[in-house]
Design a protein around this motif. Structure first.
Motif, PDB file in Angstrom:
ATOM      1  N   ILE A   1      18.409 -19.502  14.705  1.00  0.00           N
ATOM      2  CA  ILE A   1      19.586 -19.985  14.042  1.00  0.00           C
ATOM      3  C   ILE A   1      20.166 -21.239  14.458  1.00  0.00           C
ATOM      4  O   ILE A   1      21.284 -22.021  13.897  1.00  0.00           O
TER       5      ILE A   1
ATOM      6  N   LYS B   1      21.033 -24.501  12.034  1.00  0.00           N
ATOM      7  CA  LYS B   1      21.006 -24.012  10.536  1.00  0.00           C
ATOM      8  C   LYS B   1      22.337 -24.093   9.986  1.00  0.00           C
ATOM      9  O   LYS B   1      23.485 -24.082  10.818  1.00  0.00           O
ATOM     10  N   SER B   2      22.637 -23.965   8.583  1.00  0.00           N
ATOM     11  CA  SER B   2      23.668 -23.989   8.040  1.00  0.00           C
ATOM     12  C   SER B   2      24.273 -22.445   8.248  1.00  0.00           C
ATOM     13  O   SER B   2      23.346 -21.591   8.517  1.00  0.00           O
TER      14      SER B   2
ATOM     15  N   LYS C   1      22.892 -19.612   5.839  1.00  0.00           N
ATOM     16  CA  LYS C   1      21.548 -19.529   6.128  1.00  0.00           C
ATOM     17  C   LYS C   1      21.291 -18.591   7.434  1.00  0.00           C
ATOM     18  O   LYS C   1      20.404 -17.729   7.545  1.00  0.00           O
ATOM     19  N   ALA C   2      22.264 -18.945   8.474  1.00  0.00           N
ATOM     20  CA  ALA C   2      22.304 -18.250   9.879  1.00  0.00           C
ATOM     21  C   ALA C   2      22.501 -16.977   9.859  1.00  0.00           C
ATOM     22  O   ALA C   2      21.917 -15.800   9.999  1.00  0.00           O
TER      23      ALA C   2
ATOM     24  N   ILE D   1      19.761 -14.853   8.082  1.00  0.00           N
ATOM     25  CA  ILE D   1      18.588 -14.691   9.047  1.00  0.00           C
ATOM     26  C   ILE D   1      18.927 -13.656   9.699  1.00  0.00           C
ATOM     27  O   ILE D   1      18.122 -12.558   9.994  1.00  0.00           O
TER      28      ILE D   1
ATOM     29  N   LYS E   1      27.956 -25.804  10.123  1.00  0.00           N
ATOM     30  CA  LYS E   1      26.603 -25.594  10.535  1.00  0.00           C
ATOM     31  C   LYS E   1      26.811 -25.230  11.823  1.00  0.00           C
ATOM     32  O   LYS E   1      27.571 -25.311  12.665  1.00  0.00           O
TER      33      LYS E   1
END
Length: 110
Positions: free
Chosen positions: A24, A27-28, A31-32, A35, A70
Motif C-alpha cells: 500500500i 497508493k491512494s 485503493k489502500a 487492498i 495518499k
C-alpha cells in the motif's frame, strides 16, 4: 499537510508485516483500504485500522479532504521481544521468541 497514526507494541513479526505494508505504500487511501480489505493476512486487519485512524486524524485535526489523501509513508519497526521457553525431554528446554512491532502510517494530501 502530513498526518500520522502510530500503533505501538503489537504482537506481529516485522518481516511478515512489511510484506503487507509494501503493498500500500504510495497508493491512494481508497485503493489502500481496498487492498487491505481483501488481503488474508492477520497484519492486514491491524494495518487497516491504523490507516483508518490516520485518515480520521487528517479529517478531524487538519480538515483534509479524504478523497485527496495518499499513503505517503508506512514503516514497521522492531519492538521488544518476549522470551519464553517450553520443556523438552531429559530436562532441556527450547526457546520461544514472541516478537512485537511498531506501525507508523503517514498520510498526505499531496
Amino acid at each position: 499537510m502530513e498526518t500520522k497514526a502510530i500503533l505501538r507494541n503489537i504482537h506481529l513479526s516485522t518481516q511478515k508485516s512489511r510484506l503487507v505494508a509494501n503493498l500500500i505504500r504510495g497508493k491512494s487511501v481508497e485503493k489502500a483500504i481496498n487492498i487491505l480489505s481483501f488481503n488474508r493476512k492477520k497484519c492486514a486487519i491491524i494495518i487497516k485500522k491504523v490507516l483508518e485512524s490516520a485518515i480520521a486524524n487528517a479529517e478531524h485535526n487538519n480538515g483534509e479532504d479524504i478523497d485527496t489523501l495518499k499513503v505517503k509513508a508506512i514503516y514497521i519497526e522492531k519492538a521488544s521481544i518476549v522470551k519464553r521457553f517450553f520443556a523438552r525431554a531429559k530436562g532441556r528446554g527450547n526457546h520461544i521468541s514472541k516478537k512485537f512491532c511498531h506501525i507508523y502510517v503517514i498520510v498526505s494530501s499531496n
